[in-house]
Write a protein that holds these residues in place. Structure first.
Motif, PDB file in Angstrom:
ATOM      1  N   TYR A  58      40.258  -6.422  74.535  1.00 18.57           N
ATOM      2  CA  TYR A  58      40.355  -6.421  75.994  1.00 18.57           C
ATOM      3  C   TYR A  58      39.721  -7.693  76.530  1.00 18.57           C
ATOM      4  O   TYR A  58      38.647  -8.099  76.087  1.00 18.57           O
ATOM      5  CB  TYR A  58      39.619  -5.215  76.586  1.00 18.57           C
ATOM      6  CG  TYR A  58      40.285  -3.901  76.294  1.00 18.57           C
ATOM      7  CD1 TYR A  58      41.259  -3.394  77.150  1.00 18.57           C
ATOM      8  CD2 TYR A  58      39.959  -3.177  75.162  1.00 18.57           C
ATOM      9  CE1 TYR A  58      41.888  -2.187  76.876  1.00 18.57           C
ATOM     10  CE2 TYR A  58      40.579  -1.966  74.881  1.00 18.57           C
ATOM     11  CZ  TYR A  58      41.539  -1.481  75.744  1.00 18.57           C
ATOM     12  OH  TYR A  58      42.150  -0.292  75.470  1.00 18.57           O
ATOM     13  N   SER A 109      37.033 -11.750  86.386  1.00 14.36           N
ATOM     14  CA  SER A 109      36.583 -11.278  87.689  1.00 14.36           C
ATOM     15  C   SER A 109      36.246 -12.461  88.579  1.00 14.36           C
ATOM     16  O   SER A 109      35.760 -13.486  88.095  1.00 14.36           O
ATOM     17  CB  SER A 109      35.330 -10.407  87.559  1.00 14.36           C
ATOM     18  OG  SER A 109      35.575  -9.262  86.808  1.00 14.36           O
ATOM     19  N   THR A 120      38.770  -9.314  80.348  1.00 16.89           N
ATOM     20  CA  THR A 120      38.668  -9.074  81.784  1.00 16.89           C
ATOM     21  C   THR A 120      38.253 -10.371  82.456  1.00 16.89           C
ATOM     22  O   THR A 120      37.353 -11.054  81.981  1.00 16.89           O
ATOM     23  CB  THR A 120      37.602  -8.006  82.089  1.00 16.89           C
ATOM     24  OG1 THR A 120      37.955  -6.794  81.445  1.00 16.89           O
ATOM     25  CG2 THR A 120      37.476  -7.759  83.584  1.00 16.89           C
ATOM     26  N   SER A 131      38.776  -7.581  89.588  1.00 13.84           N
ATOM     27  CA  SER A 131      38.686  -7.609  88.129  1.00 13.84           C
ATOM     28  C   SER A 131      40.039  -7.241  87.551  1.00 13.84           C
ATOM     29  O   SER A 131      40.688  -6.296  88.010  1.00 13.84           O
ATOM     30  CB  SER A 131      37.623  -6.626  87.633  1.00 13.84           C
ATOM     31  OG  SER A 131      36.351  -6.989  88.109  1.00 13.84           O
ATOM     32  N   THR A 136      41.862  -6.602  83.824  1.00 14.00           N
ATOM     33  CA  THR A 136      41.656  -6.382  82.396  1.00 14.00           C
ATOM     34  C   THR A 136      43.004  -6.242  81.713  1.00 14.00           C
ATOM     35  O   THR A 136      43.844  -5.446  82.143  1.00 14.00           O
ATOM     36  CB  THR A 136      40.824  -5.103  82.152  1.00 14.00           C
ATOM     37  OG1 THR A 136      39.571  -5.237  82.828  1.00 14.00           O
ATOM     38  CG2 THR A 136      40.587  -4.883  80.667  1.00 14.00           C
TER      39      THR A 136
END
Length: 116
Positions: free
Chosen positions: A75, A79, A77, A13, A15
């Motif tokens: 933010y 993954s 992110t 992940s 971010t």
């Protein structure tokens, strides 16, 4: 630019904090990912625009570029599953343009968390 990296239980992940008023153009992502957004952004993924005000989870296919405009500090992110053991390995799996990543810049700030 601040990037948080986590590798845990076969998932990488990444971010990134995108300050208000900033446009970020991403590298070509060659793997499918899950994109988690918190803030207020317009994100161009592939051939569509996703507007998010608050929180959302978006699926994103392989072989795409992303452009994000943050209206407020936000933010983002991404993954994906991986067997990578280091951030560098995960970045190189994610894109062939890894040398252009903000996390690779000399003045970047990276927070790294590698679990078991």
């Amino acid at each position: 630019c601040l990037t948080h990296h986590t590798i845990h239980n076969g998932i990488y992940s990444r971010t990134v904090l995108i300050p208000a008023g900033t446009i970020v153009t991403g590298v070509l992502i060659k793997v499918p990912t899950t994109v988690i957004i918190s803030g207020r952004v317009n994100i161009f993924i592939g051939d569509k625009v996703v507007g998010v005000d608050g929180y959302d989870v978006v699926t994103a296919g392989a072989n795409r570029k992303q452009i994000v405009y943050a209206e407020i500090d936000s933010y983002v992110t991404l993954s994906f599953p991986t067997e990578a053991k280091t951030v560098e390995e995960a970045e190189e799996e994610m894109t062939d343009e890894y040398e252009q990543l903000q996390s690779r810049l000399e003045d970047s700030v990276n927070i790294i968390n590698i679990g078991e």
